[in-house]
Write an enzyme that holds these catalytic residues in place. Structure first.
Site, PDB file in Angstrom:
ATOM      1  N   HIS A  61      -6.258  -0.964  12.009  1.00 48.02           N
ATOM      2  CA  HIS A  61      -5.590  -1.797  10.736  1.00 48.02           C
ATOM      3  C   HIS A  61      -6.723  -2.554   9.628  1.00 48.02           C
ATOM      4  O   HIS A  61      -7.078  -3.307  10.703  1.00 48.02           O
ATOM      5  CB  HIS A  61      -3.791  -2.616  10.033  1.00 48.02           C
ATOM      6  CG  HIS A  61      -3.151  -2.833   9.650  1.00 48.02           C
ATOM      7  ND1 HIS A  61      -3.635  -2.326   8.248  1.00 48.02           N
ATOM      8  CD2 HIS A  61      -2.143  -3.632   9.147  1.00 48.02           C
ATOM      9  CE1 HIS A  61      -2.860  -2.731   7.452  1.00 48.02           C
ATOM     10  NE2 HIS A  61      -1.914  -3.901   8.016  1.00 48.02           N
TER      11      HIS A  61
ATOM     12  N   ASN B 136      -0.798  -9.469   4.737  1.00 44.91           N
ATOM     13  CA  ASN B 136      -1.245  -8.214   4.635  1.00 44.91           C
ATOM     14  C   ASN B 136      -0.189  -7.424   3.824  1.00 44.91           C
ATOM     15  O   ASN B 136      -0.394  -7.821   2.582  1.00 44.91           O
ATOM     16  CB  ASN B 136       0.203  -7.801   5.393  1.00 44.91           C
ATOM     17  CG  ASN B 136      -0.215  -6.210   6.756  1.00 44.91           C
ATOM     18  OD1 ASN B 136      -0.901  -5.288   6.081  1.00 44.91           O
ATOM     19  ND2 ASN B 136       0.560  -5.744   7.637  1.00 44.91           N
TER      20      ASN B 136
ATOM     21  N   CYS C  76      -4.977   0.408   3.558  1.00 47.19           N
ATOM     22  CA  CYS C  76      -5.401  -0.667   3.532  1.00 47.19           C
ATOM     23  C   CYS C  76      -6.539  -1.727   3.388  1.00 47.19           C
ATOM     24  O   CYS C  76      -7.007  -2.620   3.577  1.00 47.19           O
ATOM     25  CB  CYS C  76      -5.261  -1.230   5.318  1.00 47.19           C
ATOM     26  SG  CYS C  76      -5.837   0.095   6.661  1.00 47.19           S
TER      27      CYS C  76
ATOM     28  N   GLN D 258       0.439  -1.508  -0.050  1.00 49.39           N
ATOM     29  CA  GLN D 258       0.247  -0.026  -0.226  1.00 49.39           C
ATOM     30  C   GLN D 258       1.135   1.282   0.065  1.00 49.39           C
ATOM     31  O   GLN D 258       0.570   2.531  -0.584  1.00 49.39           O
ATOM     32  CB  GLN D 258      -0.897  -0.124   1.211  1.00 49.39           C
ATOM     33  CG  GLN D 258      -0.263  -0.029   2.678  1.00 49.39           C
ATOM     34  CD  GLN D 258      -0.680  -0.308   4.044  1.00 49.39           C
ATOM     35  OE1 GLN D 258      -1.585  -0.996   3.912  1.00 49.39           O
ATOM     36  NE2 GLN D 258      -1.397   0.608   4.183  1.00 49.39           N
TER      37      GLN D 258
END
Ligand SMILES: *[C@@H]1O[C@H](CO)[C@@H](O)[C@H](O)[C@H]1NC(C)=O
Length: 366
Positions: A309, A330, A169, A163
């Site tokens: 997050h 992630n 996110c 990102q």
């Protein structure tokens, strides 16, 4: 790679103002003190630290606009390196299971405030919001699903994305979940566009690089007729005008559902069927600098249940010691943790999931 534009641009002043504002308004920023702490060391130590810093800069291709900025970044790096070193030293004690090490990864020259601003979505919502959509996996039990699953092995997970310094996110989390269900339904793995969400999913909660929610992203995908490909609408790490018209929607969804909050059994039933978007606390230094393939949380790593997050749960399992874990994708690039993925301890809390990971899970229905 040069430092991300927001750091060296005119927005620096704005950033400082924001950082100060955050320090004032936040009552949960326990790590600010750590990042700001000056650790006094002798000249010899400083020389070794400088060499380590130069090596790190070379490894990460980091350059700065001037020597003042470099001097400032060195202080931040030093502070983070001291934290990481003392953490690892404490972990290496005799006896017992040693804690997995932290590493001076690409985030090592960012303060806590900068990291939170660029890489987290900073949008806590009450869990009570996440109910009322129905839960299609609710009639199943644990005996109906596999004991472990890794959606990468089933071809439903695209390579880890980055990102960069854009707090979206939420878009990466939602896209990974849609990529997953699209592959499960069509047998075709297609990398889909986060930028379309950043530019076009701009409702009440979604504000491009500043914050956002996966449920609102799913709602946009339902109503706009689908997501186009990464190839057709590439990632820019900043918000622009919506350019989705004329681009072919590649993956459609009918709806989305929330996993009943605070229930890791329910979460497991969902993840057994498809990758699931989850929110968690990604702001702890242990998480930011986590390295290797060990299980986060199995060695005393700390985090809170402030949801700041968003990531994607792409599997679960149990390791050879009997420690149960979630498998997480992630969006911090492949240099973080285990090639961009991390295992997080499973079933170790009564009703939130570690780091709050079971509090706000949702998935697309296709
Ligand atoms: C958790 O979810 C499972 C599966 O839907 C359900 O059977 C169970 O009753 C739920 N537990 C709680 C405490 O709500």
């Amino acid at each position: 790679m040069a430092l991300p534009p927001p750091i060296r641009s005119k927005r620096l002043r704005k950033l400082f103002t924001l950082a100060i504002f955050l320090v004032i308004v936040s009552c949960c920023c326990t790590h600010f003190a750590l990042a700001a702490r000056e650790v006094s060391t002798g000249a010899g130590h400083d020389k070794a630290m400088r060499e380590r810093y130069e090596k790190w800069m070379a490894e990460h291709g980091r350059t700065y606009m001037d020597s003042a900025e470099k001097a400032r970044r060195f202080q931040v790096f030093k502070s983070n390196a001291h934290f990481i070193d003392s953490y690892n030293a404490a972990a290496a004690g005799p006896g017992g299971k040693s804690r997995p090490g932290l590493t001076t990864n690409k985030f090592a020259d960012l303060t806590e405030a900068e990291f939170n601003n660029f890489y987290l979505r900073r949008r806590p919502r009450p869990p009570s919001v996440a109910v009322g959509t129905g839960f299609m996996y609710g009639n199943m039990g644990l005996s109906d699903v596999p004991a472990n699953i890794d959606w990468r092995e089933k071809g439903a997970v695209t390579p880890v994305k980055d990102q960069d310094s854009c707090g979206c996110c939420w878009a990466f989390s939602a896209v990974a979940a849609v990529e997953g269900i699209h592959q499960i339904r069509t047998k075709k793995l297609v990398s889909l566009s986060e930028q379309q969400l950043v530019d076009c999913s701009t409702g009440v909660n979604n504000r491009g690089c500043n914050l956002g929610d996966m449920d609102e992203a799913f709602r946009y995908i339902v109503h706009s007729g689908g997501l186009t490909t990464e190839e057709a609408y590439g990632y820019e790490a900043q918000q622009g005008t919506c350019r989705s018209s004329g681009k072919k929607a590649k993956a459609k969804i009918r709806n989305f559902q929330y996993v009943p909050p605070g229930n890791e059994t329910a979460l497991l039933l969902a993840v057994a069927h498809q990758p699931v978007s989850i929110a968690l606390d990604g702001s702890s230094n242990a998480f930011r600098f986590f390295g290797g393939s060990d299980i986060f949380g199995a060695g005393g790593q700390q985090c809170t249940t402030d949801l700041n997050h968003a990531v994607t749960a792409i599997g679960y399992g149990t390791d050879e010691d009997g420690t149960k874990y979630w498998l997480i994708k992630n969006s911090w690039g492949s240099g973080w943790a285990d090639q961009g993925y991390v295992k997080i301890a499973r079933d170790v809390t009564s009703n939130t999931g570690l780091c709050g990971l079971a509090m706000q899970a949702s998935y697309p229905v296709a």
